[in-house]
Design an enzyme around this catalytic site. Structure first.
Site, mmCIF file in Angstrom:
data_model
loop_
_atom_site.group_PDB
_atom_site.id
_atom_site.type_symbol
_atom_site.label_atom_id
_atom_site.label_comp_id
_atom_site.label_asym_id
_atom_site.label_seq_id
_atom_site.Cartn_x
_atom_site.Cartn_y
_atom_site.Cartn_z
ATOM 1 N N PRO A 12 9.602 -79.039 4.346
ATOM 2 C CA PRO A 12 10.579 -80.123 4.495
ATOM 3 C C PRO A 12 12.019 -79.722 4.209
ATOM 4 C CG PRO A 12 9.209 -80.439 2.544
ATOM 5 C CD PRO A 12 8.581 -79.337 3.345
ATOM 6 N N ASN A 13 12.887 -80.243 5.045
ATOM 7 C CA ASN A 13 14.346 -80.097 4.936
ATOM 8 C C ASN A 13 14.881 -78.717 5.305
ATOM 9 O OD1 ASN A 13 14.794 -82.830 4.021
ATOM 10 N ND2 ASN A 13 13.812 -82.178 2.113
ATOM 11 N N ARG A 20 22.959 -77.914 4.716
ATOM 12 C CA ARG A 20 22.342 -78.456 3.516
ATOM 13 C C ARG A 20 22.718 -77.591 2.317
ATOM 14 N NH1 ARG A 20 16.122 -77.311 1.737
ATOM 15 N NH2 ARG A 20 16.125 -78.712 -0.026
ATOM 16 N N TYR A 25 21.861 -72.622 -0.413
ATOM 17 C CA TYR A 25 21.020 -72.088 0.662
ATOM 18 C C TYR A 25 21.755 -71.237 1.688
ATOM 19 C CZ TYR A 25 17.647 -75.337 -1.292
ATOM 20 O OH TYR A 25 16.801 -75.994 -2.142
ATOM 21 N N ASN A 76 7.595 -70.827 3.591
ATOM 22 C CA ASN A 76 8.473 -71.492 2.617
ATOM 23 C C ASN A 76 8.045 -72.956 2.554
ATOM 24 O OD1 ASN A 76 10.430 -72.686 1.079
ATOM 25 N ND2 ASN A 76 12.127 -71.556 1.993
ATOM 26 N N ALA A 79 9.973 -78.227 -0.997
ATOM 27 C CA ALA A 79 9.681 -79.093 -2.150
ATOM 28 C C ALA A 79 8.188 -79.228 -2.435
ATOM 29 C CB ALA A 79 10.305 -80.465 -1.924
ATOM 30 N N ASP A 89 -4.988 -76.066 -1.919
ATOM 31 C CA ASP A 89 -6.390 -76.012 -1.483
ATOM 32 C C ASP A 89 -6.548 -75.355 -0.120
ATOM 33 O OD1 ASP A 89 -7.162 -77.215 -3.824
ATOM 34 O OD2 ASP A 89 -7.526 -79.192 -2.959
ATOM 35 N N GLU A 100 4.523 -66.638 -0.096
ATOM 36 C CA GLU A 100 5.413 -67.757 -0.449
ATOM 37 C C GLU A 100 6.842 -67.228 -0.566
ATOM 38 O OE1 GLU A 100 4.136 -69.853 -4.005
ATOM 39 O OE2 GLU A 100 6.168 -70.551 -4.375
ATOM 40 N N HIS A 102 11.009 -68.270 -1.151
ATOM 41 C CA HIS A 102 12.064 -69.240 -1.473
ATOM 42 C C HIS A 102 13.413 -68.566 -1.321
ATOM 43 C CE1 HIS A 102 9.165 -72.136 -2.770
ATOM 44 N NE2 HIS A 102 8.568 -71.177 -3.447
ATOM 45 N N ILE A 103 14.301 -69.266 -0.644
ATOM 46 C CA ILE A 103 15.648 -68.749 -0.410
ATOM 47 C C ILE A 103 16.397 -68.647 -1.738
ATOM 48 C CG2 ILE A 103 17.869 -69.317 0.671
ATOM 49 C CD1 ILE A 103 16.115 -70.767 2.882
ATOM 50 N N SER A 104 16.303 -69.704 -2.530
ATOM 51 C CA SER A 104 16.996 -69.743 -3.821
ATOM 52 C C SER A 104 16.077 -69.231 -4.930
ATOM 53 C CB SER A 104 17.417 -71.185 -4.127
ATOM 54 O OG SER A 104 16.267 -72.007 -4.282
ATOM 55 N N ARG A 109 16.995 -72.777 -11.406
ATOM 56 C CA ARG A 109 17.401 -74.129 -11.004
ATOM 57 C C ARG A 109 16.739 -75.179 -11.914
ATOM 58 N NH1 ARG A 109 16.860 -74.798 -4.769
ATOM 59 N NH2 ARG A 109 18.175 -76.599 -5.273
HETATM 60 C C1 DQA Z 1 13.266 -73.858 -1.568
HETATM 61 C C2 DQA Z 1 13.260 -74.241 -3.050
HETATM 62 C C3 DQA Z 1 12.615 -75.603 -3.260
HETATM 63 O O1 DQA Z 1 12.647 -75.959 -4.639
HETATM 64 C C4 DQA Z 1 13.364 -76.658 -2.480
HETATM 65 O O2 DQA Z 1 12.715 -77.903 -2.608
HETATM 66 C C5 DQA Z 1 13.593 -76.308 -1.068
HETATM 67 C C6 DQA Z 1 13.900 -74.920 -0.708
HETATM 68 C C7 DQA Z 1 14.011 -72.525 -1.312
HETATM 69 O O3 DQA Z 1 13.815 -71.957 -0.250
HETATM 70 O O4 DQA Z 1 14.816 -72.090 -2.145
HETATM 71 O O5 DQA Z 1 13.620 -77.175 -0.192
HETATM 72 O O6 DQA Z 1 11.918 -73.663 -1.150
#
Ligand code: DQA
Length: 146
Positions: A12-13, A20, A25, A76, A79, A89, A100, A102-104, A109
């Site tokens: 999501p997002n 954003r 990001y 990725n 959230a 699962d 997995e 994550h950009i950040s 955080r």
């Molecule tokens: C994220 C980190 C998550 O906590 C956040 O909800 C995101 C992006 C990242 O790529 O840093 O939407 O997955």
């Protein structure tokens, strides 16, 4: 069967990348990442399929369908990383290596981002390297030699 296919899946997002929270990001878009990773995997003779969804159940459906169709998944979960037992699962249920990304740096955080419900069932985790993380994940799934 030798498939030579990777799936890049974004939660999501992440369709909003580029507009954003740029300070967190970066300025790049999801399309920029897709273009870059497609080129990288093609250099290895692989194909990349890229999907994004804002819906938890749809991400579950995509991962179920991916089993047997791909050699690995660059994921990725955004959230849902911090909340989703359903994604935990399904990653456990399928036999694909899922990385997995994550950009950040989620550990620098808010506290609610420190916990991943998915890390324990993933093949590995790459955190905090910006869009470079997708490249590192792809390299971890690709063979050592082109
Ligand atoms: C994220 C980190 C998550 O906590 C956040 O909800 C995101 C992006 C990242 O790529 O840093 O939407 O997955």
């Amino acid at each position: 069967m030798y498939l030579k296919r990777l799936l890049m899946l974004n939660g999501p997002n992440l369709n909003l990348l580029g507009k954003r929270e740029n300070e967190v990001y970066g300025e790049f878009t999801l399309q920029d990442i897709e273009n870059e990773i497609t080129k990288l995997v093609e250099d290895y003779g692989y194909r990349l399929d890229s999907k994004q969804s804002n819906h938890e159940g749809e991400l579950v459906d995509i991962l179920q369908a991916a089993d047997g169709e791909y050699d690995g998944v660059i994921f990725n979960p955004a959230a849902y990383t911090h909340t989703s037992v359903a994604l935990h699962d399904v990653i456990k249920a399928i036999s694909l290596p899922v990385i997995e990304v994550h950009i950040s740096n989620i550990h620098s955080r808010e506290e609610f981002r420190h916990k991943s419900l998915l890390a324990s069932v993933c093949y590995g985790q790459i955190i905090g390297f910006g869009k470079q993380g997708y490249r590192l994940a792809a390299l971890a799934l690709l063979p050592e030699q082109k």
